[in-house]
Design a protein around this motif. Structure first.
Motif, short mmCIF file in Angstrom:
data_model
loop_
_atom_site.label_atom_id
_atom_site.label_comp_id
_atom_site.label_asym_id
_atom_site.label_seq_id
_atom_site.Cartn_x
_atom_site.Cartn_y
_atom_site.Cartn_z
N ASP A 39 -14.20 17.09 17.20
CA ASP A 39 -15.33 17.36 18.09
C ASP A 39 -16.66 17.28 17.33
O ASP A 39 -17.64 16.71 17.81
CB ASP A 39 -15.19 18.74 18.74
N ALA A 40 -16.67 17.83 16.12
CA ALA A 40 -17.89 17.81 15.31
C ALA A 40 -18.22 16.38 14.89
O ALA A 40 -19.40 15.98 14.90
CB ALA A 40 -17.72 18.69 14.07
N LEU A 41 -17.21 15.59 14.53
CA LEU A 41 -17.46 14.21 14.13
C LEU A 41 -17.94 13.36 15.30
O LEU A 41 -18.83 12.52 15.14
CB LEU A 41 -16.19 13.61 13.53
N VAL A 42 -17.37 13.58 16.47
CA VAL A 42 -17.80 12.84 17.66
C VAL A 42 -19.26 13.18 17.98
O VAL A 42 -20.03 12.31 18.37
CB VAL A 42 -16.87 13.12 18.85
N ALA A 62 -16.88 9.89 4.21
CA ALA A 62 -15.92 11.00 4.15
C ALA A 62 -16.18 11.89 2.93
O ALA A 62 -16.12 13.13 3.03
CB ALA A 62 -14.49 10.46 4.11
N ASP A 63 -16.50 11.29 1.80
CA ASP A 63 -16.82 12.07 0.60
C ASP A 63 -18.08 12.90 0.79
O ASP A 63 -18.16 14.05 0.35
CB ASP A 63 -16.99 11.15 -0.61
N ILE A 79 -12.97 8.46 10.00
CA ILE A 79 -14.36 8.00 10.14
C ILE A 79 -14.37 6.65 10.83
O ILE A 79 -15.17 6.40 11.74
CB ILE A 79 -15.03 7.91 8.75
N THR A 80 -13.48 5.76 10.42
CA THR A 80 -13.40 4.43 11.01
C THR A 80 -13.05 4.52 12.49
O THR A 80 -13.60 3.80 13.32
CB THR A 80 -12.36 3.58 10.26
N GLN A 81 -12.13 5.42 12.83
CA GLN A 81 -11.74 5.59 14.23
C GLN A 81 -12.90 6.12 15.06
O GLN A 81 -13.12 5.68 16.19
CB GLN A 81 -10.54 6.54 14.34
N ILE A 82 -13.64 7.06 14.52
CA ILE A 82 -14.78 7.63 15.23
C ILE A 82 -15.83 6.55 15.49
O ILE A 82 -16.37 6.43 16.58
CB ILE A 82 -15.42 8.78 14.42
N ALA A 83 -16.11 5.76 14.46
CA ALA A 83 -17.15 4.74 14.58
C ALA A 83 -16.71 3.58 15.45
O ALA A 83 -17.53 2.83 15.94
CB ALA A 83 -17.55 4.24 13.19
N GLY A 84 -15.40 3.43 15.61
CA GLY A 84 -14.89 2.34 16.43
C GLY A 84 -15.04 0.99 15.76
O GLY A 84 -15.16 -0.02 16.41
N LYS A 85 -15.06 1.00 14.44
CA LYS A 85 -15.24 -0.23 13.70
C LYS A 85 -14.09 -0.39 12.72
O LYS A 85 -13.53 0.58 12.24
CB LYS A 85 -16.54 -0.21 12.90
N LYS A 86 -13.77 -1.64 12.43
CA LYS A 86 -12.75 -1.92 11.43
C LYS A 86 -13.44 -2.09 10.09
O LYS A 86 -14.51 -2.67 9.99
CB LYS A 86 -11.97 -3.19 11.79
#
Length: 127
Positions: A39-42, A62-63, A79-86
């Motif tokens: 929730d915080a990352l979103v 992430a670091d 982080i990659t999943q949140i950003a929606g980028k590969k």
């Protein structure tokens, strides 16, 4: 040890008042002190996407979250999943070589054509 007895009517009244305050103060299903790490990352997705657009890697982000004041660590994959980028590969991979099949050559022999087209054996006097 004997059971503690209470004034049921007074306790019921206090419970109902507490529940009424809950109904006035909060919406159903909303956590009181926030939510999960996700929730915080979103909530900070726009900042994460901006950093990735600038060229920062998911591992760097992430670091930074882990070493900062967030109070938790997170995997770069998240982080990659949140950003929606590969993530871009670090080094481009060389194209695979096509597998070649070995060809074997068989010795061919010339078969004599039978003199009898029917394929049965003829006696020497019939020829």
């Amino acid at each position: 040890m004997p059971r503690q007895t209470i004034d049921v009517e007074a306790a019921e009244k206090a419970i109902r008042e507490s529940l009424a305050k809950l109904r006035e103060a909060e919406r159903p299903g909303v956590r009181r002190n926030g939510g999960t790490k996700m929730d915080a990352l979103v909530a900070a997705k726009d900042a994460i996407v901006q950093l990735m657009d600038e060229g920062y890697t998911a591992a760097q982000i992430a670091d930074a979250i882990k070493s900062g004041n967030a109070g938790f660590g997170i995997l770069p994959k998240t982080i990659t999943q949140i950003a929606g980028k590969k993530q871009q590969p670090k080094t481009p991979k060389a194209p695979r070589k096509a597998k070649t099949m070995k060809t074997t050559t068989k010795a061919t022999t010339t078969n004599e054509q039978p003199t009898n087209p029917g394929g049965f054996k003829l006696d020497s006097d019939e020829v």
